[in-house]
Scaffold this active site. Sequence first.
Site, PDB file in Angstrom:
ATOM      1  N   SER A  18       0.814  -1.217   0.000  1.00 56.21           N
ATOM      2  CA  SER A  18       0.000   0.000   0.000  1.00 56.21           C
ATOM      3  C   SER A  18       0.847   1.266   0.000  1.00 56.21           C
ATOM      4  O   SER A  18       0.444   2.284  -0.563  1.00 56.21           O
ATOM      5  CB  SER A  18      -0.898   0.015   1.245  1.00 56.21           C
ATOM      6  OG  SER A  18      -1.783  -1.064   1.246  1.00 56.21           O
ATOM      7  N   GLU A  54      -3.774  -0.164  -9.433  1.00 60.89           N
ATOM      8  CA  GLU A  54      -2.692   0.772  -9.743  1.00 60.89           C
ATOM      9  C   GLU A  54      -1.442  -0.019 -10.120  1.00 60.89           C
ATOM     10  O   GLU A  54      -0.993  -0.866  -9.354  1.00 60.89           O
ATOM     11  CB  GLU A  54      -2.425   1.668  -8.535  1.00 60.89           C
ATOM     12  CG  GLU A  54      -3.632   2.524  -8.163  1.00 60.89           C
ATOM     13  CD  GLU A  54      -3.422   3.301  -6.874  1.00 60.89           C
ATOM     14  OE1 GLU A  54      -3.199   4.511  -6.940  1.00 60.89           O
ATOM     15  OE2 GLU A  54      -3.489   2.675  -5.790  1.00 60.89           O
ATOM     16  N   ASN A  58      -3.711   5.997  -2.085  1.00 63.44           N
ATOM     17  CA  ASN A  58      -3.249   6.250  -0.721  1.00 63.44           C
ATOM     18  C   ASN A  58      -2.565   7.601  -0.551  1.00 63.44           C
ATOM     19  O   ASN A  58      -2.487   8.117   0.564  1.00 63.44           O
ATOM     20  CB  ASN A  58      -2.359   5.103  -0.245  1.00 63.44           C
ATOM     21  CG  ASN A  58      -3.191   3.894   0.118  1.00 63.44           C
ATOM     22  OD1 ASN A  58      -4.181   4.016   0.831  1.00 63.44           O
ATOM     23  ND2 ASN A  58      -2.832   2.733  -0.385  1.00 63.44           N
TER      24      ASN A  58
END
Length: 298
Positions: A120, A153, A192
């Site tokens: 992440s 992504e 994020n």
Amino acid sequence: MTFKNITVAGSGVLGYQIAFQTAFHGFNVIVYDINDEVLEKAKSKFEILSEAFKTDLKATAQQLEAARNKLSYTSDLAKAVEDADLLIEAVPENPAIKIDFYQKLAKVAPPKTIFATNSSTLLPSQFAEATGRPSQFLALHFANEIWKHNTAEIMGQSKTDPKVFNELVEFAKAIGMVALPLHKEQPGYIVNSLLVPLLSAALDLYINEVADIETIDKTWMVATGAPLGPFGILDVVGVTTAYNINKMTADATHDPVKVKIANKLKDDFIDKGKLGVATGEGFYKYPNPAFMHKDFLK
């Protein structure tokens, strides 16, 4: 893109979702984790996930049965990757754990296997050399509840082969994702980079006793129309992930607020098994969290 056999390493919050989503779209999927006990828990999660696919995607019983038949399980890493075209790594968000995993993986994976990290917040360049095949290594990051929030992504590092990058874009599309290619490395990618500051600000407000959890969430939900506040989001993401991110920041910066947050998350949540939606309790209790009550936003 000629992928057929996919290995997902890690069956935690996102790993089991990635595995099921991939199997649902017709790929053979091996789920790898550290022991058989953990894998048994993953199998029970797939039953719950089937219900979500049925409700949200109108998946038929036949489609779900076909997806389950595409899944297999092992705690033997060499066996897990012996015929893998692609391995998606979803192990804990801890650099030491990831490096150790890639060093072991590099010794047993066949030359054809492409490695993709679902990290992440960590950059693929941090692990490229540990993989032993940097040209075949990049990031493939999914959002939680990927069957609904179907973003993928794709982010390479300086040594990623452009052909491999393009193959991952096509793979993401093949499993029902909206492929989001990034042109350079960015901590936190796109999602994020936008989300983490919100969650961090919420934790800062909470730890500094500016407002309680429900008031912070209520503020965000009323002011923006969002279906979840930051603490509701943290429960979905998983408290462990929030802890790992804050602990890394605390260790690197010695910021007293981050240290306090990390300690609070460990003492009051992780050590008590309150890890979020997955365990039935985090900042809220599930399946009927307070923010879902009709009077919450009043």
